[in-house]
Design a protein around this motif. Structure first.
Motif, PDB file in Angstrom:
ATOM      1  N   GLU A 121       0.822  -1.211   0.000  1.00  0.00           N
ATOM      2  CA  GLU A 121       0.000   0.000   0.000  1.00  0.00           C
ATOM      3  C   GLU A 121       0.856   1.262   0.000  1.00  0.00           C
ATOM      4  O   GLU A 121       0.548   2.239  -0.697  1.00  0.00           O
ATOM      5  N   ALA A 122       1.953   1.253   0.770  1.00  0.00           N
ATOM      6  CA  ALA A 122       2.782   2.456   0.885  1.00  0.00           C
ATOM      7  C   ALA A 122       3.511   2.778  -0.415  1.00  0.00           C
ATOM      8  O   ALA A 122       3.711   3.959  -0.740  1.00  0.00           O
ATOM      9  N   LEU A 123       3.917   1.753  -1.171  1.00  0.00           N
ATOM     10  CA  LEU A 123       4.686   1.974  -2.396  1.00  0.00           C
ATOM     11  C   LEU A 123       3.840   1.832  -3.650  1.00  0.00           C
ATOM     12  O   LEU A 123       4.363   1.803  -4.760  1.00  0.00           O
ATOM     13  N   GLY A 124       2.522   1.764  -3.472  1.00  0.00           N
ATOM     14  CA  GLY A 124       1.636   1.487  -4.593  1.00  0.00           C
ATOM     15  C   GLY A 124       1.608   2.555  -5.658  1.00  0.00           C
ATOM     16  O   GLY A 124       1.262   2.265  -6.811  1.00  0.00           O
ATOM     17  N   THR A 125       1.961   3.799  -5.321  1.00  0.00           N
ATOM     18  CA  THR A 125       1.966   4.844  -6.341  1.00  0.00           C
ATOM     19  C   THR A 125       3.244   4.830  -7.163  1.00  0.00           C
ATOM     20  O   THR A 125       3.287   5.435  -8.243  1.00  0.00           O
ATOM     21  N   GLU A 126       4.264   4.168  -6.664  1.00  0.00           N
ATOM     22  CA  GLU A 126       5.548   4.138  -7.362  1.00  0.00           C
ATOM     23  C   GLU A 126       5.833   2.792  -8.019  1.00  0.00           C
ATOM     24  O   GLU A 126       6.494   2.735  -9.063  1.00  0.00           O
ATOM     25  N   PHE A 127       5.344   1.711  -7.418  1.00  0.00           N
ATOM     26  CA  PHE A 127       5.577   0.365  -7.929  1.00  0.00           C
ATOM     27  C   PHE A 127       4.239  -0.355  -8.082  1.00  0.00           C
ATOM     28  O   PHE A 127       3.318  -0.151  -7.293  1.00  0.00           O
TER      29      PHE A 127
ATOM     30  N   VAL B 159      20.912  -6.402   3.360  1.00  0.00           N
ATOM     31  CA  VAL B 159      20.402  -5.036   3.483  1.00  0.00           C
ATOM     32  C   VAL B 159      19.607  -4.951   4.780  1.00  0.00           C
ATOM     33  O   VAL B 159      18.830  -5.862   5.099  1.00  0.00           O
ATOM     34  N   ILE B 160      19.818  -3.885   5.530  1.00  0.00           N
ATOM     35  CA  ILE B 160      19.110  -3.698   6.795  1.00  0.00           C
ATOM     36  C   ILE B 160      18.053  -2.607   6.608  1.00  0.00           C
ATOM     37  O   ILE B 160      18.386  -1.446   6.336  1.00  0.00           O
ATOM     38  N   ILE B 161      16.790  -2.987   6.724  1.00  0.00           N
ATOM     39  CA  ILE B 161      15.679  -2.028   6.715  1.00  0.00           C
ATOM     40  C   ILE B 161      14.767  -2.398   7.883  1.00  0.00           C
ATOM     41  O   ILE B 161      14.198  -3.495   7.905  1.00  0.00           O
ATOM     42  N   PRO B 162      14.612  -1.523   8.861  1.00  0.00           N
ATOM     43  CA  PRO B 162      13.754  -1.867  10.003  1.00  0.00           C
ATOM     44  C   PRO B 162      12.292  -1.950   9.591  1.00  0.00           C
ATOM     45  O   PRO B 162      11.902  -1.468   8.520  1.00  0.00           O
ATOM     46  N   ASN B 163      11.514  -2.554  10.441  1.00  0.00           N
ATOM     47  CA  ASN B 163      10.074  -2.630  10.211  1.00  0.00           C
ATOM     48  C   ASN B 163       9.399  -1.359  10.699  1.00  0.00           C
ATOM     49  O   ASN B 163       9.987  -0.549  11.426  1.00  0.00           O
ATOM     50  N   SER B 164       8.147  -1.207  10.316  1.00  0.00           N
ATOM     51  CA  SER B 164       7.307  -0.150  10.870  1.00  0.00           C
ATOM     52  C   SER B 164       5.983  -0.787  11.270  1.00  0.00           C
ATOM     53  O   SER B 164       5.910  -2.013  11.458  1.00  0.00           O
ATOM     54  N   ILE B 165       4.956   0.011  11.407  1.00  0.00           N
ATOM     55  CA  ILE B 165       3.662  -0.517  11.828  1.00  0.00           C
ATOM     56  C   ILE B 165       2.587  -0.054  10.851  1.00  0.00           C
ATOM     57  O   ILE B 165       2.802   0.860  10.047  1.00  0.00           O
ATOM     58  N   ALA B 166       1.432  -0.687  10.929  1.00  0.00           N
ATOM     59  CA  ALA B 166       0.311  -0.304  10.071  1.00  0.00           C
ATOM     60  C   ALA B 166      -0.136   1.115  10.412  1.00  0.00           C
ATOM     61  O   ALA B 166      -0.119   1.542  11.572  1.00  0.00           O
TER      62      ALA B 166
ATOM     63  N   PHE C  19      11.340   4.675  13.302  1.00  0.00           N
ATOM     64  CA  PHE C  19      10.466   3.632  12.773  1.00  0.00           C
ATOM     65  C   PHE C  19       9.165   4.160  12.162  1.00  0.00           C
ATOM     66  O   PHE C  19       8.294   3.362  11.817  1.00  0.00           O
ATOM     67  N   ALA C  20       9.031   5.465  12.028  1.00  0.00           N
ATOM     68  CA  ALA C  20       7.826   6.012  11.413  1.00  0.00           C
ATOM     69  C   ALA C  20       7.681   5.473   9.991  1.00  0.00           C
ATOM     70  O   ALA C  20       8.674   5.307   9.277  1.00  0.00           O
ATOM     71  N   PRO C  21       6.455   5.179   9.557  1.00  0.00           N
ATOM     72  CA  PRO C  21       6.264   4.596   8.220  1.00  0.00           C
ATOM     73  C   PRO C  21       6.916   5.390   7.097  1.00  0.00           C
ATOM     74  O   PRO C  21       7.501   4.810   6.176  1.00  0.00           O
ATOM     75  N   GLU C  22       6.841   6.720   7.139  1.00  0.00           N
ATOM     76  CA  GLU C  22       7.398   7.525   6.054  1.00  0.00           C
ATOM     77  C   GLU C  22       8.891   7.257   5.886  1.00  0.00           C
ATOM     78  O   GLU C  22       9.394   7.150   4.760  1.00  0.00           O
TER      79      GLU C  22
ATOM     80  N   ARG D 248      10.482   5.037   2.698  1.00  0.00           N
ATOM     81  CA  ARG D 248      11.432   5.756   1.851  1.00  0.00           C
ATOM     82  C   ARG D 248      12.689   4.907   1.637  1.00  0.00           C
ATOM     83  O   ARG D 248      13.233   4.855   0.523  1.00  0.00           O
ATOM     84  N   LEU D 249      13.140   4.218   2.686  1.00  0.00           N
ATOM     85  CA  LEU D 249      14.283   3.310   2.540  1.00  0.00           C
ATOM     86  C   LEU D 249      13.961   2.187   1.557  1.00  0.00           C
ATOM     87  O   LEU D 249      14.797   1.818   0.717  1.00  0.00           O
ATOM     88  N   TRP D 250      12.739   1.640   1.657  1.00  0.00           N
ATOM     89  CA  TRP D 250      12.341   0.582   0.735  1.00  0.00           C
ATOM     90  C   TRP D 250      12.311   1.092  -0.702  1.00  0.00           C
ATOM     91  O   TRP D 250      12.781   0.415  -1.631  1.00  0.00           O
TER      92      TRP D 250
END
Length: 393
Positions: free
Chosen positions: A34-40, A169-176, A364-367, A371-373
């Motif tokens: 959902e978060a990357l749906g506008t780009e991918f 690659v290290i990318i932390p998780n976030s929350i819904a 850990f904020a979603p934004e 952005r890292l993803w």
């Protein structure tokens, strides 16, 4: 006007688990899409386990129908990979034996060599190191993927002998997003609970013994004997009926019926969010072998809960002991002592809770996480395009 090729959405195949069930892994995967749906554009294939009657099975239990189900899923995966020449996000890389067999079958039969693959593991791969056979197959898998995404360095570094460091690659998780708390809600909580007449402690996880819920129960009994007023709330589903009977029997034996509540599995995000906002401390003294980065701890930081947990998996990377809470061994006496400090030390809970909230917002904020993803997936695409150009020369 026809859009340029660069402005078109990027396409990926995504193999992963999606709700239902609503758990840490499925929520993270759904949120990424959902978060990357506008780009991918993600063409998704859901691998979530479901019983023939539509119910969701408890985790950690092998059922024969799952073998047939996973065989069909691998066949579906092969058809999609053959039909669509997109990069692949393999979001179900597993750290348990059965899941690892599935992963090996997928890369041996369904996913051809040469296709750019990003593997994303939601749990720890470290249990595979105990078997010489699994070590060899893990090394083989590491050669078949372009990158493996881990939630923290503590999950990746022990594998560097099998998986090259440059492939990790290290990318932390976030929350819904529906679990996010506003600044006003957090401010109201800090003001209201600061002078509460009991210490409110929350546990959110599957009711597996390895998650530490039983030790937390014994800690509550110690606090009761020490005249520390405590309210302990459990939210999580049972894996087997015997565990449930044993838990409630122990509550009665310890005389904790008046201060311990088990709410069962909570699927509604708003109800769960309000639970975090109504408790001082989130406690998860886990020692689960495939634990990675518990989503519940991130949810607790977001809601300004001080955290009492263990130095296990990536937890020391997301909770600084003495700043956001306490990390300690999963022993009732030590858990009780840590919780008691919030009751007997004026201002300590407020300090830790405020620091926990700020830590979530900055790390850990979603934004920030998505952005890292986005940057990482675009990097993989550029690498792949460059490789294609080189091969065409």
């Amino acid at each position: 006007m026809t859009p340029s090729r660069a402005s078109l959405p990027r396409h990926w195949l995504l193999f992963g688990r999606f709700p239902p069930p609503r758990d840490g892994q499925t929520i993270l995967t759904q949120q990424l899409v959902e978060a990357l749906g506008t780009e991918f554009t993600f063409l998704c294939a859901d691998s979530s386990a479901r019983l023939p009657d539509g119910r969701i099975p408890a985790p950690g239990r092998l059922r024969l129908h799952r073998i047939w189900e996973m065989g069909r899923y691998l066949a579906h995966m092969r058809r999609l990979v053959s039909r669509y020449p997109f990069p692949i996000l393999y979001a179900i890389l597993s750290g348990n034996g059965l899941g690892h067999l599935r992963d090996c079958a997928a890369f041996a039969w369904a996913i051809p060599q040469g296709r750019p693959v990003v593997a994303w593991t939601h749990n720890s791969l470290l249990p595979l190191l105990t078997s010489p056979t699994w070590r060899r197959t893990l090394r083989w898998l590491g050669q078949r993927v372009r990158y493996i995404v881990f939630a923290g360095r503590r999950l990746a570094e022990p594998l560097f002998g099998l998986i090259p460091e440059e492939r990790t690659v290290i990318i932390p998780n976030s929350i819904a997003r529906d679990m996010l708390c506003t600044e006003d809600e957090v401010r109201h909580k800090l003001e209201q609970l600061q002078h509460h007449k009991e210490l409110r402690v929350l546990f959110v996880a599957h009711m597996l013994p390895e998650k530490g819920g039983w030790e937390l129960l014994e800690a509550a009994a110690i606090l009761q004997r020490s005249e520390v007023p405590i309210r302990l709330t459990y939210a999580g589903g049972w894996v087997c009926a015997e565990d449930e009977r044993r838990f409630h029997r122990r509550v009665e034996e310890l005389g904790l019926q008046h201060c311990v509540a088990h709410l069962g599995k909570i699927s509604h995000p708003e109800r769960l969010r309000q639970l975090y906002l109504s408790h001082h401390v989130f406690a998860l003294p886990t020692r689960h072998p495939t634990e990675a980065q518990p989503a519940s701890i991130l949810e607790a930081l977001n809601a300004a809960c001080a955290v009492v947990s263990t130095e296990h998996a990536t937890i020391p990377e997301i909770v600084r002991s003495g700043t956001h809470g306490f990390l300690l061994p999963c022993r009732p006496e030590e858990l009780a002592a840590a919780l008691a400090r919030y009751w007997v030390t004026p201002g300590l809970w407020r300090t830790h809770a405020d620091a926990a909230r700020q830590h979530f917002c900055t790390t850990f904020a979603p934004e920030r996480v998505y952005r890292l993803w986005s940057e990482f997936l675009r990097h993989v695409e550029r690498e792949h395009a460059q490789l294609i150009r080189i091969r065409s020369l």
